[in-house]
Scaffold this motif. Sequence first.
Motif, mmCIF file in Angstrom:
data_model
loop_
_atom_site.group_PDB
_atom_site.id
_atom_site.type_symbol
_atom_site.label_atom_id
_atom_site.label_comp_id
_atom_site.label_asym_id
_atom_site.label_seq_id
_atom_site.Cartn_x
_atom_site.Cartn_y
_atom_site.Cartn_z
ATOM 1 N N UNK A 115 0.829 -1.202 0.000
ATOM 2 C CA UNK A 115 0.000 0.000 0.000
ATOM 3 C C UNK A 115 0.865 1.255 0.000
ATOM 4 N N UNK A 116 1.907 1.269 0.829
ATOM 5 C CA UNK A 116 2.789 2.440 0.871
ATOM 6 C C UNK A 116 3.418 2.690 -0.492
ATOM 7 N N UNK A 117 3.799 1.611 -1.186
ATOM 8 C CA UNK A 117 4.376 1.759 -2.518
ATOM 9 C C UNK A 117 3.345 2.311 -3.495
ATOM 10 N N UNK A 118 2.108 1.847 -3.395
ATOM 11 C CA UNK A 118 1.062 2.327 -4.303
ATOM 12 C C UNK A 118 0.757 3.799 -4.071
ATOM 13 N N UNK A 119 0.744 4.232 -2.822
ATOM 14 C CA UNK A 119 0.496 5.640 -2.510
ATOM 15 C C UNK A 119 1.581 6.513 -3.126
ATOM 16 N N UNK A 120 2.820 6.021 -3.085
ATOM 17 C CA UNK A 120 3.912 6.751 -3.723
ATOM 18 C C UNK A 120 3.811 6.669 -5.239
ATOM 19 N N UNK A 121 3.524 5.484 -5.757
ATOM 20 C CA UNK A 121 3.464 5.260 -7.208
ATOM 21 C C UNK A 121 2.450 6.188 -7.875
ATOM 22 N N UNK A 122 1.270 6.297 -7.271
ATOM 23 C CA UNK A 122 0.195 7.054 -7.897
ATOM 24 C C UNK A 122 0.120 8.497 -7.409
ATOM 25 N N UNK A 123 1.157 8.942 -6.724
ATOM 26 C CA UNK A 123 1.288 10.340 -6.298
ATOM 27 C C UNK A 123 0.034 10.810 -5.568
ATOM 28 N N UNK A 124 -0.312 10.065 -4.531
ATOM 29 C CA UNK A 124 -1.462 10.414 -3.698
ATOM 30 C C UNK A 124 -1.012 11.478 -2.699
ATOM 31 N N UNK A 125 -1.544 12.673 -2.848
ATOM 32 C CA UNK A 125 -1.101 13.805 -2.033
ATOM 33 C C UNK A 125 -2.130 14.155 -0.967
ATOM 34 N N UNK A 126 -2.608 13.153 -0.268
ATOM 35 C CA UNK A 126 -3.497 13.362 0.873
ATOM 36 C C UNK A 126 -3.367 12.173 1.823
#
Length: 695
Positions: free
Chosen positions: A93-104
């Motif tokens: 999940x942490x990698x996906x948040x970084x991958x998809x540039x989730x800024x919240x």
Amino acid sequence: MTSRAPRSTTTRLPRVRASELRGRGWLNTGGKDVALADLRGKVVILDFWTFCCINCLHVLDELRELEEAHRDELVIIGVHSPKFEHEADPEALAAAVERYEVHHPVLDDPELVTWSAYTARAWPTLVVIDPEGYVVAQMAGEGHASAIAALVDELVAEHDSRGTLHRGSGPYVPPAPTSGTLRFPAKAITLPGGNLLVADAGHHSLVELAPDAETLVRRIGTGERGLVDDAPDVARFSEPNGLCLVPEELRSSLEYDVLVADTVNHALRGVRLSDGVVTTVAGTGEQFMVGGVENVVLARGDVAAPDSHLSPDRRLGPFDAGVTYEPLDVKLSSPWDVAWSGELGGFVVAMAGNHTLWAFDGLGKIGLLAGTMNEGLEDGPGEIAWFAQPSGLAVAADGAVWVADAETSALRRVDGLRGGAAVVPDGVTVRTAVGQGLFDFGHRDGPTDQALFQHPLGVAVLPDGSVVVADTYDGAIRRVVLDDSGPGADVGDDAAGTRLAGEVTTLATGLAEPSDVVVQVVEDVDGPAQVHLLVVESAAHRITRVALPAGLAGEVLDGGAHRTQRPVTEIAAGALRLDVPFVPAPGQKLDDRFGPSTELRVSATPPELLLSGGGTGTDLHRDLAVNPAVAEGVLHVTARAASCDVVPLGPDGQPDPDVFPACHLAQQDWGVPVRVVAGDDAPGTVPELTLPLRG
């Protein structure tokens, strides 16, 4: 004098306090937990998502502009509610948040606690909470950007006037930046001369590497997200994925050497290797919306009809599955991979965003090749087959195309591509080798009708004709060998055709989200040629060389079978009312200029679950009859609603002819697990099933 709050123009839900946000932990908050009390005074949007889901990724992109425009008044909270087992891994999940540039901030909700508290039933689901902590809207699916923007503007004005809006920074804390040549690479190909070209999705660019798969030769693209054509130091991509080398004999006429699936730009791009110049060759840069009336540019210039609602310099219309179009005149939807088919005489495009395959001749024609735009696993003729986020393509020696169908964890085969002069030939057929459906997955080897994958994104063909699959969420490379009887081998009849018989083994494990495989044959002067695999380990930000075992036998592993676990809705046998609420956004109205503004499709698995009420209609409500003889199953519901902006009246009291209202399409597919309860146990069941499209 006391100021008066502006009157709301939106039909709001009854005032219900928002439930607390509970899960395993938080990301993008600097290690702090977030409570609803911390968000009081802000407009809050809860985005229930799972990182495998293409519709969820579309919504992330829809929310970016809104998030930037309202940083002081709005807080978006991602509630990650996983579908696949791998997605419940906190590191993934942490990698996906970084991958998809989730800024919240993102709440990790692996047990679906907050999902259940808000009665979410589909990915994605959006819930809007006002600054006083009350739920004011809930909506499912994509296409809600304009509605949410209008609602946020209304809530900001209302609560600013009442003194209940608090401006200022929210709980988001950006993670520390990372560095490296590659960042979440997606796909790769071997170039003439032996170098590699890699779609460096996390850097929004392409990277050319030396044959060692490490040394940087050059980068094509600035690294900033965008859709810009030009030289390599000016051009921009947005999460590019698939790559395909253009046949040598066509490169001079097409004026590009590599075709790129530029996924988030909803476009195909051509790259000229001699100087790195990038050109958009298909797509408008806007997303194709299933059922939308503005998916194709019908005419350019001052040609709009007098009563047209569209700008006179560009008239748009609906997409016709039986027609080919000028490539730059049709919207695309998250193209994920591309492959050249000699049989077809063109490129096959895996259109993940609307669950289809398309054909593109490289220059002047593009059209639908296979798929209905319904999501699922259905074999048969191309015009009735269902796919689910096709993400990887490979061409077999006999001309068939293998498809890694990610959301059904399936490997599919497409035959009948001999097109002659036609871009889209007749007689295309689709069959499944591995895969059971949208909610069944695992790591299991053995016969193809029993084997399981978990969200595979890549596929390649070995020199012996067998197939290797990048089994992404299992972190493995798998091999599929069809029986000697060949592609026509019959495992047994299913609802739409025959499955492909064969055996599945595992060649390698322990890989970090492998998303593609490049097959390289290395000649050995002292012995037979060796086959090496270059594996794109996306979550490890690298290309890894894997030597195949002697004899290509592989291991036979059984990591178990899994099924997506979601809360089951208990329903009574007999009459069941289905209601799909939809309320147009402030300043919009239902749009029936091109026919009915709404559509509702209902079916079930197994089909016997419904005695009546299935099929397609225009009302967003339906009376169903549930079969008491079927204990459980899944209700499949698809809803669409078209709306448009309200045109202001001119001095003559008529709609202003110089204002052209924008069209908006909201859509969602639900798969609702149900348990049928009869007799004395029925009183606790739901008499009505409500699935808010927007309400």
